[in-house]
Scaffold this motif. Structure first.
Motif, short mmCIF file in Angstrom:
data_model
loop_
_atom_site.label_atom_id
_atom_site.label_comp_id
_atom_site.label_asym_id
_atom_site.label_seq_id
_atom_site.Cartn_x
_atom_site.Cartn_y
_atom_site.Cartn_z
N TYR A 38 0.81 -1.21 0.00
CA TYR A 38 0.00 0.00 0.00
C TYR A 38 0.85 1.27 0.00
O TYR A 38 0.32 2.36 0.03
N ARG A 39 2.18 1.13 0.01
CA ARG A 39 3.10 2.26 -0.01
C ARG A 39 2.87 3.20 1.17
O ARG A 39 2.94 4.43 1.05
N TYR A 40 2.59 2.63 2.33
CA TYR A 40 2.52 3.42 3.55
C TYR A 40 3.94 3.60 4.07
O TYR A 40 4.69 2.65 4.26
N VAL A 41 4.33 4.84 4.32
CA VAL A 41 5.66 5.16 4.80
C VAL A 41 5.70 5.20 6.32
O VAL A 41 6.64 4.75 6.95
N ALA A 42 4.65 5.77 6.92
CA ALA A 42 4.61 5.87 8.38
C ALA A 42 3.17 5.90 8.84
O ALA A 42 2.28 6.40 8.15
N ILE A 95 0.98 8.18 6.34
CA ILE A 95 1.74 8.88 5.30
C ILE A 95 2.02 7.89 4.19
O ILE A 95 2.58 6.81 4.45
N THR A 96 1.66 8.22 2.98
CA THR A 96 1.96 7.36 1.84
C THR A 96 2.98 8.06 0.94
O THR A 96 3.16 9.28 1.00
N SER A 97 3.66 7.27 0.12
CA SER A 97 4.75 7.81 -0.70
C SER A 97 4.35 8.08 -2.14
O SER A 97 5.20 8.39 -2.97
N ASN A 98 3.06 7.98 -2.46
CA ASN A 98 2.65 8.15 -3.86
C ASN A 98 3.03 9.52 -4.41
O ASN A 98 3.57 9.64 -5.51
N LYS A 99 2.77 10.59 -3.67
CA LYS A 99 3.06 11.93 -4.16
C LYS A 99 4.56 12.21 -4.19
O LYS A 99 5.03 13.02 -5.01
N LEU A 100 5.33 11.58 -3.31
CA LEU A 100 6.78 11.71 -3.37
C LEU A 100 7.32 11.08 -4.65
O LEU A 100 8.22 11.63 -5.30
#
Length: 794
Positions: free
Chosen positions: A453-457, A471-476
């Motif tokens: 799910y690309r969850y970072v934190a 926090i997800t990393s999609n927009k990064l």
């Protein structure tokens, strides 16, 4: 064992004996009839040492051997077993009138018999020296020439002899399957043993025998009584030696764990407050220290120790299951039938997939700990089972006075805006690499493995333990693709550090799954309520900001716009606002800059390097960490090299070599974590062999009136040195006579809050004389404090 140490039964404390040399591996110890403690050692300095009243009287070294063990003391001679490569033999020492030894001679195994290759023990009985060997029991008169084979008599032939000892006016022998007692006329009794026994121990005229996991007593008539059976099947440790205290309690020393009172089931550690592999340590502002070891989770609360979980007693961490409903943002969830709970199960102690990575205390005072590499659908046998949470929060005592816990993790939550730590990775592994607290008091769980799910934190609300955002990393990834014209992946974060409302998150580099470097996210809108629209909430709250100049990170390819960023192992902001970054290429400080990109209409950050790159010569890897102490010094905690310290003025302390087992009393070079006791200027260093406690000249500024002097009185010829603690950094310390004459003066730097180990020398280099002196400490802000010091110069 590294030492030696004397353990005080009355106050449950260890006294480090003043051997005035580097730490040594202790191989044997015994007391002489006069009460002196004899110690034989191996690496790094083979020696025989004699202590009296905790002070070293003599150390015999330079004997050209590798190890010295199995001491025995007679009326005028003492003996020990030595090893030199593959050769074994006996050392003999003469005793003077004060019963202090002098080296006399050595006897190789060939002096006894051409067939002997191993020597296990020596002991004296009735004017004879007995030798336990791999060919049997030999004896020789103490007055004979022991270099001659004719002086040795084979008393008992056996290729399976393990040990021998003199007690009850007999000789007791231990073989692989029997215990024998030999009378003076050479007749003997024997009894079969069905369990593994490795060694004898004589204490208080009681004969004990022990294996790596069992202790038995043996009567004069060969009656065997099992005293203790220790089950450490899930832990890599074993029993090394045993002893009996005057009160009858049996103590055992376990490898990597330290001293255990087997009678009372209590454990201690001489060179650390907790033994075993310590994976994480945390210190709170209220002087509470929390440690995770192989034995469980433990707390030192202002000097009082207690255990939350004891691995030796409880196989699983107990999770609370009494909650029927939970409420998140006023939305009621059925705790028994939703992804927040029904995939939760017990967290297995000691398993390869439940290593504690981080400990923290949230604003509610609850202890939280995270784990890496949690097998989400595996039971002990590897079969599909329920999941194990990657973050556990201890929420208090229940009616049975046991700690209740809730696991804040669930595995499959693609339809949830809110909840705990979310997995999974593609290989069904959950992993939280760090827990950290932002400036507002919210808890961040950095999710190393959440690629599905690309969850970072996951971020826990400071006011509500069940209110979590993500926090997800999609927009990064979108920012990376736009700015570097290539696809970016950010699925494997390592650590997070905070400055204002911005979280700076380091990423691991993995080809085609994680692009490395640092991502910066503005989390100020994280707590906006978008309960009914998860997509909109994620779009608004995950506000990533582009970070320029990452090709300046240690190990990066400078100027290469197509090259990946290096792995960021750790990162931390110091008190001056500098960002310190650890990569496999070293450690470097950066000053963060801001700019505005008018083309895209967004704020951007940049990195300006400060100073040099440190430690580029070391092999740095995942698990190495950066920590900042109260005096703004930066500590590199290494899995392979010990500890290195960069002072606030960018110099290295104590030297370029840092701290390791060769130059300090660090238990191991494999360091997992570190925490600071600001009140006493100590560092608690978590290693794979236990917690090393290190006195450091860095601590929180203290009022000079609270200064502490130890020892007092100061015995110049016997004490290691005088230490003055609880001093404000930058103070001037003066030693004065009672009439005000200056004896010596010390100016502490801005990094020092202690004066460590003054040797008693005056300003002209002479030794201070016996008398009463004044210690004056002056600080321009905190004033002057004066106390008295008694000095004894024998």
């Amino acid at each position: 064992m590294v030492g030696p140490y004397r353990y005080s039964i009355s106050d449950n404390s260890f006294i480090e004996l003043n051997n005035e040399v580097d730490a040594r591996n202790v191989l044997s110890m015994l007391h002489s009839e006069s009460g002196d403690l004899w110690v034989s050692t191996g690496y790094p300095v083979p020696s025989v040492q004699v202590f009296r009243n905790n002070k070293l009287l003599k150390s015999i070294e330079n004997l050209d051997v590798d190890k010295i063990s199995s001491l025995t003391i007679g009326a005028s001679n003492a003996f020990a077993v030595y090893e030199q490569g593959d050769n074994k033999g006996i050392l003999e020492f003469d005793l003077d009138q004060g019963l202090i030894p002098d080296y006399r001679d050595y006897y190789s195994s060939q002096s006894i018999s051409n067939q002997v290759s191993e020597i296990f023990r020596v002991f004296i009985d009735d004017n004879f020296l007995y030798i336990v060997t791999d060919k049997g029991l030999y004896k020789s008169s103490l007055g004979q020439n022991k270099k001659l084979q004719s002086s040795w008599e084979l008393v008992f032939a056996s290729a399976s002899l393990l040990d021998g000892i003199s007690i009850y006016n007999k000789i007791f022998l231990l073989t692989s399957d029997k215990i024998l007692s030999i009378y003076n006329d050479d007749s003997f009794d024997q009894v079969d043993v069905s369990f593994e026994v490795l060694k004898f121990k004589k204490s208080n005229n009681i004969l004990l025998a022990y294996s790596q996991s069992e202790v038995v007593s043996i009567s004069e008539d060969l009656l065997i009584n099992e005293l203790f059976s220790i089950d450490f099947s899930d832990i890599s440790t074993y029993l090394i030696s045993i002893d009996v205290a005057p009160n009858g309690d049996v103590y055992g020393y376990f490898s990597q764990f330290g001293l255990v009172n087997l009678s009372q089931r209590k454990f201690y550690s001489p060179s650390s407050i907790l033994p075993g592999n310590v994976s994480a340590v945390y210190s709170s502002k209220s002087n509470q220290f929390i440690f995770k070891t192989d034995l469980g989770l433990h707390i030192n609360d202002n000097g009082e120790y207690f255990n939350l979980y004891q691995q030796a007693k409880e196989k699983y961490i107990p999770l609370n299951s009494s909650l029927d409903q939970i409420s998140i943002n006023s939305k009621s969830l059925d705790y028994s039938d939703n992804n927040f709970s029904n995939n939760l199960s017990r967290i297995i102690y000691g398993s390869s997939y439940s290593d504690v990575s981080s400990i923290i205390v949230n604003r509610n005072g609850n202890i939280m700990f995270s784990m890496e590499d949690v097998c989400s659908y595996c039971d002990e046998s590897g079969e599909i089972s329920s999941a194990h949470g990657a973050v556990v929060e201890v929420i208090g005592l229940d009616e049975t006075k046991r700690y209740r816990s809730i696991a804040t993790s669930f595995m499959d939550a693609n339809n949830y805006c809110y909840g705990g730590v979310i997995g999974l990775s593609e290989d069904n592994i959950m992993s939280v690499s760090q827990l950290n607290k932002d400036s507002n008091g919210n808890i961040w769980a950095v999710q190393k493995e959440s690629s599905t799910y690309r969850y970072v934190a996951a971020v826990q609300n400071k006011n509500e333990i069940l209110d979590w955002r993500h926090i997800t990393s999609n927009k990064l990834s979108e920012l990376y693709t736009y700015n570097r014209n290539s696809t970016g992946y950010f699925d494997h974060p390592t650590e997070v550090s905070f400055k204002g409302n911005y979280a700076w998150i380091g990423f691991e580099f993995r080809e085609n799954s994680s692009s490395g470097g640092i991502g910066v996210v503005d989390y100020s809108m994280l707590w906006n309520d978008y309960t009914d629209n998860c997509v909109e909430w994620e779009d608004e709250s995950n506000n990533w900001i582009w970070l320029n100049n990452q090709d300046l990170l240690p190990g990066a390819d400078y100027g290469c716009t197509a090259c990946p960023y290096p792995t960021v192992l750790s990162l931390a902001f110091d008190e001056d606002g500098l960002l310190w970054v650890l990569t496999p290429g070293g450690v470097r400080a950066f000053y963060p800059t801001t700019s505005y990109n008018y083309e895209v209409g967004k704020l951007e950050f940049g990195l300006t390097p400060i100073g040099l790159t440190y430690f580029s010569n070391l092999s740095l890897e995942y698990g190495d960490k950066l920590r900042v102490d109260p005096q703004n010094n930066k500590w590199l905690v290494s899995k392979n090299h010990g500890i290195f310290v960069v002072l606030n003025d960018f110099n290295l302390w104590p030297t370029n070599e840092g701290l390791n087992i060769e130059n300090s009393f660090l238990l191991s070079n494999k360091v997992n974590d570190l925490a600071f006791d600001n009140s006493s200027s100590k560092a608690y260093i978590a290693t794979d062999l236990g917690i090393s406690i290190l006195d450091i000249p860095f601590g929180s500024d203290k009022k000079s009136e609270n200064l502490s002097i130890s020892p007092n009185p100061f015995i110049v010829s016997e004490d290691d040195g005088l230490t003055i603690n609880k001093i404000s950094s930058g103070s001037v310390v003066k030693i004065l006579t009672l009439n005000g004459t200056l004896v010596n003066e010390f100016k502490l730097s801005e990094h020092e809050s202690s004066l460590l180990f003054w040797n008693g020398k005056t300003k002209d280099g002479s030794t201070i004389q016996t008398g009463v002196y004044l210690v004056s400490v002056y600080h321009p802000l905190n004033g002057t404090a004066v106390t008295k010091l008694a000095v004894i110069n024998k």
